[in-house]
Write an enzyme that holds these catalytic residues in place. Structure first.
Site, mmCIF file in Angstrom:
data_model
loop_
_atom_site.group_PDB
_atom_site.id
_atom_site.type_symbol
_atom_site.label_atom_id
_atom_site.label_comp_id
_atom_site.label_asym_id
_atom_site.label_seq_id
_atom_site.Cartn_x
_atom_site.Cartn_y
_atom_site.Cartn_z
ATOM 1 N N LEU A 160 42.624 37.061 40.138
ATOM 2 C CA LEU A 160 43.031 35.655 39.775
ATOM 3 C C LEU A 160 44.098 36.067 39.379
ATOM 4 C CD1 LEU A 160 38.945 33.922 38.814
ATOM 5 C CD2 LEU A 160 40.173 34.101 41.167
ATOM 6 N N ASP A 161 44.860 34.576 39.846
ATOM 7 C CA ASP A 161 46.342 34.711 39.425
ATOM 8 C C ASP A 161 46.195 34.146 38.039
ATOM 9 O OD1 ASP A 161 46.672 31.182 40.058
ATOM 10 O OD2 ASP A 161 46.553 32.499 42.024
ATOM 11 N N LYS A 162 47.269 34.439 36.693
ATOM 12 C CA LYS A 162 47.528 33.700 35.206
ATOM 13 C C LYS A 162 46.772 32.053 35.976
ATOM 14 C CE LYS A 162 50.554 32.646 31.953
ATOM 15 N NZ LYS A 162 52.170 32.439 32.030
#
Length: 241
Positions: free
Chosen positions: A102-104
């Protein structure tokens, strides 16, 4: 233990996927009994194996964690430029690696395990494993927008058309999306291509595993029943490899 290819052994120990193991071997970061490993090498587990200078510990049992990743946490073990990494947030006695990042700026369910083969099977696009998200955007959601998302959208910068998916409006600015692929920042790119900007993005399900009542920043070990079902759904034997 019977001899097996080194990349499979590293995956079996939860170090990384087989593909990543091949990359580490090619880069000279893997040593067997003090000698640089070579592609295709086999081992039986009695050797002294190191990755980037660190000894590889044999895996005693399969562990799968469900983690509610908060926004601001970067999906990596080490990054000198990241404010918070998974290693900072998860203090667990067994080394685990995430399956499907999951991206930041996103939050929600992240599965972590010490079985690299399970990670590879879960991330393989041809297996069509579902991942469900709750997405909030900056404009009112229309039926046309949902139809576009479901049919698939051409992403110019990646030169790819997304696979058909399921989209359902659950609020004026909020919708549910079920994907079976995991392109880089896929949902944000899809929304942008339709003239929408994502305001928040939360993953609430991976395959049959639900985020449920797990609080932000918390993690829990999955039950043996859930782990065995993951193996079955991934087309693997239930952790007994």
């Amino acid at each position: 233990m019977e001899r097996m290819r080194l990349n499979k052994y590293l995956a079996h120990c939860g170090i990384c996927s087989r593909r990543e193991a091949d990359r580490l071997i090619d880069q000279g970061q893997v040593k067997v009994d003090g000698c640089p490993a070579v592609s295709g090498q086999t081992v039986d587990g009695t050797e002294e194996i190191t990755v980037s200078g660190k000894p590889v510990q044999k895996r005693e049992r399969t562990v799968v964690l469900a983690y509610n990743k908060p926004m601001g946490v970067t999906c990596t073990e080490k990054d000198p430029h990241a404010e918070k990494t998974l290693t900072d947030m998860i203090q667990y006695p067994v080394r685990v690696t995430y399956a499907g990042r999951l991206d930041k700026d996103s939050e929600g369910l992240l599965l972590l395990t010490n079985d690299g083969d399970l990670i590879q099977a879960m991330m393989k696009g041809s297996n069509h494993h579902e991942k469900e998200y709750i997405v909030k955007v900056d404009r009112e959601i229309t039926k046309n927008f949902l139809n576009q998302m479901e049919r698939g959208i051409y992403l110019k910068d990646l030169d790819v058309t997304t696979k058909p998916c399921k989209a359902e409006r659950i609020g004026r600015f909020t919708f549910k999306l079920v994907l079976t692929q995991g392109l880089n920042r896929q949902i944000r790119r899809m929304c942008s291509a339709c003239g929408y900007q994502v305001k928040s993005l939360k993953r609430v399900r991976v395959m049959h595993i639900q985020l449920g009542n797990l609080k932000s920043g918390e993690y829990a070990e999955l039950s043996r029943e859930d782990v065995e079902r993951l193996y079955r759904d991934a087309g693997m034997k239930g952790g007994k490899k």
